[in-house]
Design a protein around this motif. Structure first.
Motif, mmCIF file in Angstrom:
data_model
loop_
_atom_site.group_PDB
_atom_site.id
_atom_site.type_symbol
_atom_site.label_atom_id
_atom_site.label_comp_id
_atom_site.label_asym_id
_atom_site.label_seq_id
_atom_site.Cartn_x
_atom_site.Cartn_y
_atom_site.Cartn_z
ATOM 1 N N GLY A 262 0.780 -1.231 0.000
ATOM 2 C CA GLY A 262 0.000 0.000 0.000
ATOM 3 C C GLY A 262 0.807 1.275 0.000
ATOM 4 N N SER A 263 2.126 1.170 -0.116
ATOM 5 C CA SER A 263 2.992 2.339 0.042
ATOM 6 C C SER A 263 3.154 3.166 -1.239
ATOM 7 C CB SER A 263 4.377 1.892 0.513
ATOM 8 O OG SER A 263 4.991 1.054 -0.458
ATOM 9 N N TYR A 264 2.687 2.650 -2.360
ATOM 10 C CA TYR A 264 2.891 3.341 -3.641
ATOM 11 C C TYR A 264 1.651 3.169 -4.501
ATOM 12 C CZ TYR A 264 4.989 4.359 -8.231
ATOM 13 O OH TYR A 264 5.276 4.869 -9.483
ATOM 14 N N THR A 265 1.190 4.278 -5.053
ATOM 15 C CA THR A 265 0.018 4.245 -5.936
ATOM 16 C C THR A 265 0.258 5.130 -7.146
ATOM 17 O OG1 THR A 265 -1.033 6.113 -4.784
ATOM 18 C CG2 THR A 265 -1.589 3.894 -4.010
ATOM 19 N N THR A 266 -0.349 4.770 -8.267
ATOM 20 C CA THR A 266 -0.336 5.634 -9.446
ATOM 21 C C THR A 266 -1.727 5.618 -10.080
ATOM 22 O OG1 THR A 266 0.487 3.885 -10.912
ATOM 23 C CG2 THR A 266 2.126 5.349 -9.948
ATOM 24 N N TYR A 267 -2.017 6.675 -10.840
ATOM 25 C CA TYR A 267 -3.344 6.868 -11.417
ATOM 26 C C TYR A 267 -3.254 7.329 -12.864
ATOM 27 C CZ TYR A 267 -4.786 6.913 -6.511
ATOM 28 O OH TYR A 267 -4.994 6.582 -5.194
ATOM 29 N N ALA A 268 -4.265 7.000 -13.625
ATOM 30 C CA ALA A 268 -4.420 7.584 -14.953
ATOM 31 C C ALA A 268 -4.735 9.071 -14.793
ATOM 32 C CB ALA A 268 -5.550 6.885 -15.700
ATOM 33 N N ASP A 269 -4.299 9.863 -15.748
ATOM 34 C CA ASP A 269 -4.526 11.304 -15.661
ATOM 35 C C ASP A 269 -6.007 11.640 -15.548
ATOM 36 O OD1 ASP A 269 -1.840 12.241 -17.997
ATOM 37 O OD2 ASP A 269 -1.809 11.664 -15.875
ATOM 38 N N SER A 270 -6.851 10.840 -16.180
ATOM 39 C CA SER A 270 -8.289 11.118 -16.234
ATOM 40 C C SER A 270 -8.982 10.986 -14.880
ATOM 41 C CB SER A 270 -8.964 10.196 -17.251
ATOM 42 O OG SER A 270 -8.736 8.840 -16.897
ATOM 43 N N VAL A 271 -8.346 10.317 -13.932
ATOM 44 C CA VAL A 271 -8.990 10.104 -12.620
ATOM 45 C C VAL A 271 -8.182 10.687 -11.463
ATOM 46 C CG1 VAL A 271 -10.044 7.993 -13.498
ATOM 47 C CG2 VAL A 271 -7.977 7.848 -12.084
ATOM 48 N N LYS A 272 -6.983 11.158 -11.751
ATOM 49 C CA LYS A 272 -6.111 11.670 -10.693
ATOM 50 C C LYS A 272 -6.788 12.816 -9.965
ATOM 51 C CE LYS A 272 -1.874 11.637 -11.893
ATOM 52 N NZ LYS A 272 -0.581 11.979 -12.541
ATOM 53 N N GLY A 273 -6.772 12.762 -8.642
ATOM 54 C CA GLY A 273 -7.398 13.789 -7.820
ATOM 55 C C GLY A 273 -8.855 13.514 -7.500
ATOM 56 N N ARG A 274 -9.451 12.562 -8.206
ATOM 57 C CA ARG A 274 -10.863 12.219 -7.958
ATOM 58 C C ARG A 274 -11.018 10.812 -7.385
ATOM 59 N NH1 ARG A 274 -14.328 11.752 -12.099
ATOM 60 N NH2 ARG A 274 -12.738 11.114 -13.598
ATOM 61 N N PHE A 275 -10.145 9.904 -7.809
ATOM 62 C CA PHE A 275 -10.224 8.506 -7.370
ATOM 63 C C PHE A 275 -9.068 8.216 -6.414
ATOM 64 C CE2 PHE A 275 -12.484 6.505 -11.321
ATOM 65 C CZ PHE A 275 -13.477 7.460 -11.237
ATOM 66 N N THR A 276 -9.339 7.307 -5.444
ATOM 67 C CA THR A 276 -8.297 6.873 -4.518
ATOM 68 C C THR A 276 -8.332 5.360 -4.391
ATOM 69 O OG1 THR A 276 -8.473 8.922 -3.236
ATOM 70 C CG2 THR A 276 -7.368 7.065 -2.186
ATOM 71 N N ILE A 277 -7.201 4.737 -4.659
ATOM 72 C CA ILE A 277 -7.073 3.294 -4.511
ATOM 73 C C ILE A 277 -6.484 2.998 -3.130
ATOM 74 C CG2 ILE A 277 -4.759 3.204 -5.545
ATOM 75 C CD1 ILE A 277 -5.564 0.533 -6.866
ATOM 76 N N SER A 278 -6.960 1.921 -2.509
ATOM 77 C CA SER A 278 -6.424 1.520 -1.208
ATOM 78 C C SER A 278 -6.638 0.022 -1.040
ATOM 79 C CB SER A 278 -7.097 2.297 -0.064
ATOM 80 O OG SER A 278 -8.487 2.022 -0.033
ATOM 81 N N ARG A 279 -6.065 -0.528 -0.001
ATOM 82 C CA ARG A 279 -6.199 -1.960 0.236
ATOM 83 C C ARG A 279 -6.124 -2.258 1.720
ATOM 84 N NH1 ARG A 279 -1.652 -4.525 -3.155
ATOM 85 N NH2 ARG A 279 -2.270 -6.457 -2.095
ATOM 86 N N ASP A 280 -6.708 -3.399 2.085
ATOM 87 C CA ASP A 280 -6.621 -3.904 3.452
ATOM 88 C C ASP A 280 -6.132 -5.345 3.342
ATOM 89 O OD1 ASP A 280 -7.009 -4.961 5.988
ATOM 90 O OD2 ASP A 280 -8.840 -3.840 6.345
ATOM 91 N N ASN A 281 -4.860 -5.554 3.589
ATOM 92 C CA ASN A 281 -4.288 -6.889 3.418
ATOM 93 C C ASN A 281 -4.820 -7.872 4.463
ATOM 94 O OD1 ASN A 281 -2.869 -6.128 1.164
ATOM 95 N ND2 ASN A 281 -0.916 -5.886 2.214
ATOM 96 N N ALA A 282 -5.260 -7.380 5.603
ATOM 97 C CA ALA A 282 -5.829 -8.266 6.618
ATOM 98 C C ALA A 282 -7.163 -8.836 6.149
ATOM 99 C CB ALA A 282 -6.014 -7.514 7.929
ATOM 100 N N LYS A 283 -7.848 -8.092 5.287
ATOM 101 C CA LYS A 283 -9.151 -8.536 4.782
ATOM 102 C C LYS A 283 -9.080 -9.023 3.342
ATOM 103 C CE LYS A 283 -11.896 -5.437 7.707
ATOM 104 N NZ LYS A 283 -12.899 -4.333 7.725
ATOM 105 N N ASN A 284 -7.865 -9.051 2.758
ATOM 106 C CA ASN A 284 -7.695 -9.459 1.350
ATOM 107 C C ASN A 284 -8.634 -8.671 0.433
ATOM 108 O OD1 ASN A 284 -5.771 -11.296 2.056
ATOM 109 N ND2 ASN A 284 -6.944 -13.113 1.526
ATOM 110 N N THR A 285 -8.710 -7.385 0.656
ATOM 111 C CA THR A 285 -9.671 -6.557 -0.076
ATOM 112 C C THR A 285 -9.015 -5.302 -0.639
ATOM 113 O OG1 THR A 285 -11.473 -7.360 1.319
ATOM 114 C CG2 THR A 285 -11.883 -5.357 0.057
#
Lengths: 108, 117
Positions: free
Chosen positions: B55-78
């Motif tokens: 979860g320490s590094y993320t990248t985005y397409a220009d079309s969604v940058k600033g509007r979308f946020t990716i994240s994860r919970d490895n304890a929940k495999n989600t």
């Protein structure tokens, strides 16, 4: 952002023929970080080729990839009925990944 | 057997928000990069975002940058995708996908997001 242009848009061929699909990048793809995927209607894509020329697990050897820099090719030898689908290239050599627009391989 | 099951799609008004989830099983989620890829019905694939295994590094397409946020919970495999300020052009099937930092081995079946008033 690297733009990938695939050609032709549609390829009409008969089973048993060879398909040659092109993917051209707007700038050089670092370390040949280019993949090819196959997608059939109603299904998720399937990885065929990665690092420009390495076949993914379980992919028949009639599928081969080649190229470097800005020009890449997917070749399908002896088309089988199940190979008629849409094919996409994808580059992952930059921080922003991109897909090409796709080539549809249809039955002639 | 590898499974990626997306949920959270639906109809939302322009300017609204939606949170997609993707539950993973059958592989080691915590060591895998994960991605979101979208596809407008009848159109091509568009890469949206990716996140490193920890979860320490993320990248985005220009079309969604600033509007979308990716994240994860490895304890929940989600895996998650928080989508804000949605536009009509965000309408698509959203696929959860994963394994490598670049090419993708595993794909879900997708969840449809429709942005319309």
């Amino acid at each position: 952002e690297i733009v990938l242009t695939q050609s032709p848009g549609t390829l009409s061929l008969s089973p048993g023929e060879r398909a040659t699909l092109s993917c051209r990048a707007s700038q050089s793809v670092s370390s040949s970080y280019l993949a090819w995927y196959q997608q059939k209607p109603g299904q998720a894509p399937r990885l065929l080729i990665y690092d420009a020329s390495s076949r993914a697990t379980g992919i028949p050897d009639r599928f081969s990839g080649s190229g470097s820099g800005t020009d890449f090719t997917l070749t399908i030898n002896r088309l089988e009925p199940e190979d008629f689908a849409v094919y996409y290239c994808q580059q992952y050599g930059s921080s922003v990944l991109t897909f090409g627009g796709g080539t549809k391989v249809e039955i002639k | 057997e590898v499974q990626l099951v997306e949920s959270g799609g639906g109809l939302v008004q322009p300017g609204g928000s939606l949170r997609l989830s993707c539950e993973a099983s059958g592989f080691t989620f915590s060591t895998s990069w994960m991605h979101w890829v979208r596809q407008t019905p009848g159109k091509g694939l568009v890469w949206v975002s990716r996140i490193k295994s920890d979860g320490s590094y993320t990248t985005y397409a220009d079309s969604v940058k600033g509007r979308f946020t990716i994240s994860r919970d490895n304890a929940k495999n989600t895996l998650y995708l928080q989508m804000n300020s949605l536009r009509a052009e965000d309408t698509a099937v959203y696929y959860c996908a994963g394994r490598g930092s670049g090419y993708v081995d595993y794909w879900g079946q997708g969840t449809l997001v429709t942005v319309s008033s």
